[in-house]
Structure formats: C-alpha cells, structure tokens
Write a protein that holds these residues in place. Structure first.
Motif, PDB file in Angstrom:
ATOM      1  N   MET A   1       0.836  -1.198   0.000  1.00 40.75           N
ATOM      2  CA  MET A   1       0.000   0.000   0.000  1.00 40.75           C
ATOM      3  C   MET A   1       0.868   1.245   0.000  1.00 40.75           C
ATOM      4  N   ASP A   2       0.478   2.267  -0.756  1.00 41.56           N
ATOM      5  CA  ASP A   2       1.232   3.518  -0.837  1.00 41.56           C
ATOM      6  C   ASP A   2       0.690   4.537   0.158  1.00 41.56           C
ATOM      7  N   VAL A   3       0.651   4.158   1.419  1.00 43.50           N
ATOM      8  CA  VAL A   3       0.231   5.078   2.471  1.00 43.50           C
ATOM      9  C   VAL A   3       1.442   5.874   2.923  1.00 43.50           C
ATOM     10  N   GLU A   4       1.318   7.208   2.928  1.00 41.74           N
ATOM     11  CA  GLU A   4       2.427   8.087   3.273  1.00 41.74           C
ATOM     12  C   GLU A   4       2.126   8.809   4.585  1.00 41.74           C
ATOM     13  N   LEU A   5       3.175   9.403   5.153  1.00 40.71           N
ATOM     14  CA  LEU A   5       2.987  10.145   6.404  1.00 40.71           C
ATOM     15  C   LEU A   5       1.983  11.283   6.247  1.00 40.71           C
ATOM     16  N   ARG A   6       1.971  11.892   5.080  1.00 41.40           N
ATOM     17  CA  ARG A   6       1.021  12.997   4.874  1.00 41.40           C
ATOM     18  C   ARG A   6      -0.423  12.519   5.001  1.00 41.40           C
ATOM     19  N   HIS A   7      -0.681  11.264   4.580  1.00 39.82           N
ATOM     20  CA  HIS A   7      -2.026  10.719   4.742  1.00 39.82           C
ATOM     21  C   HIS A   7      -2.362  10.571   6.217  1.00 39.82           C
ATOM     22  N   LEU A   8      -1.409  10.046   6.980  1.00 40.06           N
ATOM     23  CA  LEU A   8      -1.654   9.833   8.405  1.00 40.06           C
ATOM     24  C   LEU A   8      -1.823  11.153   9.144  1.00 40.06           C
ATOM     25  N   ARG A   9      -0.992  12.144   8.819  1.00 36.30           N
ATOM     26  CA  ARG A   9      -1.097  13.446   9.489  1.00 36.30           C
ATOM     27  C   ARG A   9      -2.437  14.102   9.151  1.00 36.30           C
ATOM     28  N   ALA A  39      -9.455  10.860   1.002  1.00 35.53           N
ATOM     29  CA  ALA A  39     -10.034   9.908   0.055  1.00 35.53           C
ATOM     30  C   ALA A  39      -8.970   8.927  -0.451  1.00 35.53           C
ATOM     31  N   GLN A  40      -7.755   9.436  -0.685  1.00 40.22           N
ATOM     32  CA  GLN A  40      -6.662   8.558  -1.118  1.00 40.22           C
ATOM     33  C   GLN A  40      -6.354   7.517  -0.050  1.00 40.22           C
ATOM     34  N   LEU A  41      -6.326   7.945   1.209  1.00 41.09           N
ATOM     35  CA  LEU A  41      -6.034   7.030   2.309  1.00 41.09           C
ATOM     36  C   LEU A  41      -7.102   5.947   2.397  1.00 41.09           C
ATOM     37  N   GLU A  42      -8.356   6.349   2.372  1.00 45.76           N
ATOM     38  CA  GLU A  42      -9.437   5.374   2.443  1.00 45.76           C
ATOM     39  C   GLU A  42      -9.416   4.448   1.233  1.00 45.76           C
TER      40      GLU A  42
END
Length: 283
Positions: A1-9, A39-42
């Motif tokens: 998965m391409d989950v980045e810190l910016r998504h989490l923050r 939306a990208q994170l979900e």
C-alpha cells in the motif's frame, strides 16, 4: 500500500478537530486538497475511516482503531526526527555583536519550530566565510559587495552613534552632527566596519582616516584617542570600555542590517530561519 505520512497526518488532524476546515487550517492546505488526501487514504485501505455530514465529522469504528495506531506511528516518527534535528545546525556568521533582541528571539523561534540548532560563528569577514562555505547564512551591516549569486534579505535599519576617547575634546560638546564628522580623525574598521569615507560624498569626507582590521583594533584605537568612531547604537548597550564615551550622532543615515545566503545551501533550513528572522525584524 502507498500510504504516506502525509495521509496519516491529515487523517489524525481531521479526527482530532472533527472538522475538515479546521484541520486544513492547521495543516496549511486547502480543504479540497485535504479531502483528496483522506479519500486517497481510504482508497488505499479499502475502508471508510470517517463518517461525513454537512454538520459534523465522526470516526467510524474502524477509523477509531486506526487512529490509535496512526498516532503511534506519527509519535515515533516525530521522536526520530527530533533526534536527527538535534544534530542538524544552521551556521550563522557575523562579524560582531548580533543585534538584540532580534537575534535571541529569531534563534529561539527557529530552534523551537524546526528542532535544528543555530551555530554562531564569529568571523571578521562574514561574506568571505559565506563564499568559502564555512557559514550557511551571514548577518551583514551597511553597504557591501555580495557574491553575484547571493540572495539578500533586508531586516531593518539601525541608528548610528559616535564614540570617542574619554580624553577627546568631543566629550565637551555632548553630541556630534553627521556633517561635522569630517573635522575629526575617523577610525575605520576596513574589514567589517559600517562607517568609512565611503559613507559621505567625496567632497564631504573626513580628511584623516585611521585604518584598523577588526573590531578590537578599532575599539582600542578609539580608546587611545587616535580618532573618533561611528558604530551602530547597539554598541553602547553591549560594549563597555572604561576609556571610551558614546555620544548622540544627529542627522546620521541609519545602517541597513541584512541576511545574505547562497541559493544552493540548506534551502529548507534557511527558508525557515528567514521566516523567523523577518517576523522579528522590526522588534
């Protein structure tokens, strides 16, 4: 998965505020950009983390569980960055007496906001140190010839003050006018001085110039009554010498105070330092 810190923050901020608009303000991004990030994170997780309505934002059960883990990841990353930041330093070059309270407030704000530190480097010629890359940014007073590619940020202007020996006849007058400096021998620091014959039109320059190569030589030459000196007013508060006296200098042009840096050096840290410096420039 391409989950980045910016998504989490982004997710953690929305969850904390229960509001996309307040989270966008905190993250300094637009609300549409924040919505796209969530939306990208979900989409990457294939799960709904937030229930949205026109009035409020709530966490789903899965979102609440994910928030606990996301905050742990962010806390761990912040701790790691803090450790690295303590080992990162921005080298500030200066020739003498950093202006106050600008320097203390700027350095404090920069270090608190970045986790990096400021290494103070005293040098007779800050611009030469900048050219040699022994400093990252230089504080310079007065007019100067900067490297062609250098970037210059003007902070503010400092008033000038006259200084002379306690044995000088000038002490009887109580003040000195800028136009009358020409009648007195003028002691000049040729390397980092802010006032010299170049400060007047050719036909109004002092006729007798005593040259020195640094601030200490300049101060002791004035104390020895070889001539008078002219310095930024900060010197009266910060430099005490039993053999010199400070006198008001009327009608003198102020001294510009600037920061100079090269565009390819520590860009992010320099930008953050300039932000802190400019916000305190007039204080």
């Amino acid at each position: 998965m391409d989950v980045e810190l910016r998504h989490l923050r982004a997710f953690a901020s929305v969850a904390r505020h229960r509001s996309f608009s307040r989270a966008a303000e905190e993250l300094l991004i637009t609300q549409p950009a924040l919505s796209r990030t969530i939306a990208q994170l979900e989409g990457q997780l294939s799960v709904r983390l937030l229930d949205r309505s026109s009035r409020h934002v709530e966490l789903t059960d899965t979102g609440a569980e994910f928030l606990v883990q996301a905050e742990r990841v962010l806390a761990t990353m912040d701790q790691a960055l803090a450790v690295v930041g303590q080992r990162v330093a921005l080298r500030l070059g200066f020739s003498w007496l950093l202006p106050d309270p600008w320097a203390q407030r700027t350095i404090s704000r920069f270090e608190e906001s970045t986790g990096a530190s400021v290494a103070l480097t005293r040098t007779d010629d800050p611009l030469q140190a900048l050219r040699r890359r022994t400093v990252d940014i230089a504080l310079v007073r007065g007019e100067f010839d900067a490297p062609k590619e250098a970037r210059i940020t003007h902070l503010y202007d400092e008033p000038r003050i006259a200084v002379c020996s306690e044995r000088c006849d000038l002490t009887r007058f109580g003040h000195l006018d800028w136009a009358d400096v020409r009648y007195w021998p003028l002691v000049v620091n040729t390397v980092s001085g802010t006032t010299g014959p170049w400060s007047w039109p050719v036909d109004q320059r002092p006729t007798q110039i005593i040259e020195t190569a640094n601030y200490d030589e300049w101060l002791e030459t004035v104390a020895a009554n070889r001539g008078i000196g002219i310095v930024p007013e900060v010197a009266q508060r910060r430099t005490q010498h039993p053999a010199v006296r400070y006198l008001p200098l009327t009608d003198a042009p102020p001294i510009p105070v600037s920061l100079v840096h090269l565009p390819d050096a520590q860009r992010t840290l320099i930008r953050r330092f300039l932000d802190a410096a400019v916000s305190h420039g007039a204080e």
